[in-house]
Design an enzyme around this catalytic site. Sequence first.
Site, PDB file in Angstrom:
ATOM      1  N   ASP A 263      56.767  78.140 -54.288  1.00  0.00           N
ATOM      2  CA  ASP A 263      57.617  79.313 -54.336  1.00  0.00           C
ATOM      3  C   ASP A 263      57.817  79.597 -55.831  1.00  0.00           C
ATOM      4  O   ASP A 263      57.621  78.715 -56.679  1.00  0.00           O
ATOM      5  CB  ASP A 263      58.948  79.097 -53.614  1.00  0.00           C
ATOM      6  CG  ASP A 263      59.601  80.448 -53.290  1.00  0.00           C
ATOM      7  OD1 ASP A 263      59.238  81.455 -53.926  1.00  0.00           O
ATOM      8  OD2 ASP A 263      60.479  80.500 -52.414  1.00  0.00           O
TER       9      ASP A 263
HETATM   10  C1  BGC Z   1      60.888  83.940 -52.666  1.00  0.00           C
HETATM   11  C2  BGC Z   1      59.532  83.989 -51.990  1.00  0.00           C
HETATM   12  C3  BGC Z   1      58.730  85.112 -52.582  1.00  0.00           C
HETATM   13  C4  BGC Z   1      58.610  84.872 -54.082  1.00  0.00           C
HETATM   14  C5  BGC Z   1      57.803  85.924 -54.808  1.00  0.00           C
HETATM   15  C6  BGC Z   1      60.785  83.910 -54.172  1.00  0.00           C
HETATM   16  O1  BGC Z   1      62.030  84.095 -54.750  1.00  0.00           O
HETATM   17  O2  BGC Z   1      61.602  82.824 -52.207  1.00  0.00           O
HETATM   18  O3  BGC Z   1      59.671  84.164 -50.618  1.00  0.00           O
HETATM   19  O4  BGC Z   1      57.492  85.197 -51.967  1.00  0.00           O
HETATM   20  O5  BGC Z   1      59.912  84.881 -54.647  1.00  0.00           O
HETATM   21  O6  BGC Z   1      58.482  87.123 -54.851  1.00  0.00           O
END
Ligand code: BGC
Length: 744
Positions: A263
């Site tokens: 993530d």
């Molecule tokens: C989120 C993810 C997301 C990523 C990219 C993170 O803060 O938890 O689900 O895909 O950001 O935007």
Amino acid sequence: MKNKLLIGSALFYSVFSLNAQLPVYLDKKLSIDLRVQDALSKMTLEEKVKLCYAQSKFSSHGVPRLGIPELWMSDGPHGVRAEINWNDWGYAGWTNDSITAFPALTCLAATWNPELSGDYGNAIGEEARFRKKDVLLGPGLNIYRTPLNGRNFEYMGEDPYLASILCVPYIQELQKNGVAACVKHFALNNQELWRDNVDVNLSDRALYEIYLPAFKAAVHEGQAWSMMGAYNRVRGQHACHSDLLLNKILKEDWKFDGVVITDWGGCHDTYESAVNGLDIEMGSYTNGLTTESEFTYDDYYLANPYLEMLKKGEVSEETVNDKATRILRTHYRTSMNLDKPYGSVATKEHYDVAEEIGNEGIVLLKNSPVSKKKTPLLPLDASKYNNILVVGDNAVRFLNEGGGSSELKVKDMISPLDGLRSTYGEKIKFAQGYAAGKPMYGREEVIENDVVEKLRKEAVEMAKESDLIIMVGGLNKNHFQDCEGGDRLSFGLPFGQNELIEELLKVNPNMVLVLLSGNAVDMPWINKIPAIVQGWYLGTMGGKSLANVISGKVNPSGKLPFSFPAKLEDCGAHAFGEISYPGIDRRQEYKEDILVGYRWHDTKKIPALFPFGFGMSYTTFDYGKASASASSFSDNENLTVKISVKNSGKVSGKEVVQLYIGDETGKVMRPVKELKGFDKISLEPGEEREVSFTIKAQDLQYYDESISNWNVASGKFKAYIGSSSKDIRSTVSFTYKNNLTVNK
Ligand code: BGC
């Protein structure tokens, strides 16, 4: 050994292909494995390491010298997000990135319709392909544990079986477009509060029975090409470099051959990331000493620090070879897939899919007559009303703004007010009723009291003059509502909606309440409102789907993918105090164990306000008596359970026939019953159909901690068939003989 053989064959083909001009790694007639090994054999250590980390906010490096392209990723999971700047979180302001917003995944789950899930996957895959994305960051498969979780709207509810069945077609159809699904957030990211480092502790049973099955189905049946690690810790270690989750479960037990992506900012350690199964590091934050623009991508944990460790022999080269192999494989499946289609965006077909999912996902929670009348309030017969007042900020709000990474820039948007106006025309009047402020990260906009009073008064005055109120409220995508990065601060409706509802009801009891949310809410006014509709977040075609259901053009058939507790303490996650939610000193224990959602309500005999699997229709369904093909069965055999279902009402409709199974033997603690099958059938008035379910040994198993594997105890079981987890229409008992250790 397999690797050596492949390298051997790659060398052979390298020589062989010289005459054919194309290097092996570019020869699409050859297998992906051969091409990957050939590409790998041509790469320097530096080039392999470079594959393992970001080069911008949403892309990772290719190998320019060899013509291997970059990997482009995008959120996910309800539409393809607008372009983000190269090196900060601002939107890039492109003019060609408006798309279809599909209904949120809670709505998809509420359709209980795997075919629609496939349509969703295909449509969003076409949009991602057109936007030149190689990886779509979704679907989200975390289990709904508490109604306070700010991201429940992105997931598929509380039941591992339902989420497993529904995620598979989404992933398969998405990937047919040459776009990898990136299933997230692996695993146990079940709250947003302290998400970066809360340490989740739970039993193996809860892990394997509740929180992992949907991810496993995504890998085994869905054949997902990538997986996103979660932010939180699991048993002390960050999920993005967890030996247990990534090495042991995902890669060893499940034989996942795709890439694990962090993530964004989920990586915290070079050594652990090197050896614990992480493949690509994205979105790391600065070291606190430098600003975002000074902190280079080469400073990432899997960048220069990793290269140095490799050069010093502190981690083996095998680690980077494995990562590079997986990343190259992902390239061949996506960016280097020469057979992929071109995709399309915001087409009529995609809008139809979005509308259909809305039609089938909207859940009718309550439908009674008003005061002395006989017929239920819904569907709304236009001829009976001259003056319909739509109240509520959510009737006009742009609900695709906010929420965090799932925010979307839509090409078109039919709001609930638009949808109702196009159905009921001039009869519709509008009053905002309450104000909710703009979505802002980290804080809530304070609305002045006089604004609150003015809006409420205006709505109440107009309600006095109306025949009917359609209140469109619920939560929204503001921080501390249905939004990433924070949990809801309370179970109640925000922005003074409870007070507004009570005041409106005093002057006009004819009310349809439409709740737009990804979560259950407290309903203190439940007995006073005749009709309640759970409308989720429906995206581009939302207003149309809502008007379809309210007017009766579509007969509602959505069923809740999670329980609505009457009060927060009735939810298992909240029954054990702070240690269970949100944790103490950022350490958490899932004390309710395997009793999540209806498993808790059933077993503890605490009725839910609206149970899992519940949803009303404008028709009625009569169930016959269930029968089983035998009174007992053993491993390698199946049991068939049948039941007839009849549409006994006056309009055609769809019913989700649900099969739950309970273990009556009681060798180990089991929930009263668990969902093991469902079938959504469409019946004309008077039509009757037989529905049958096949029960296998696997459907009876539990995770046996004493052998660290799945097991089935011989004994008595009961099949419960019904219209919801609470509304069981018939049961049939059977015995299962033999002890069988089933596969992991
Ligand atoms: C989120 C993810 C997301 C990523 C990219 C993170 O803060 O938890 O689900 O895909 O950001 O935007």
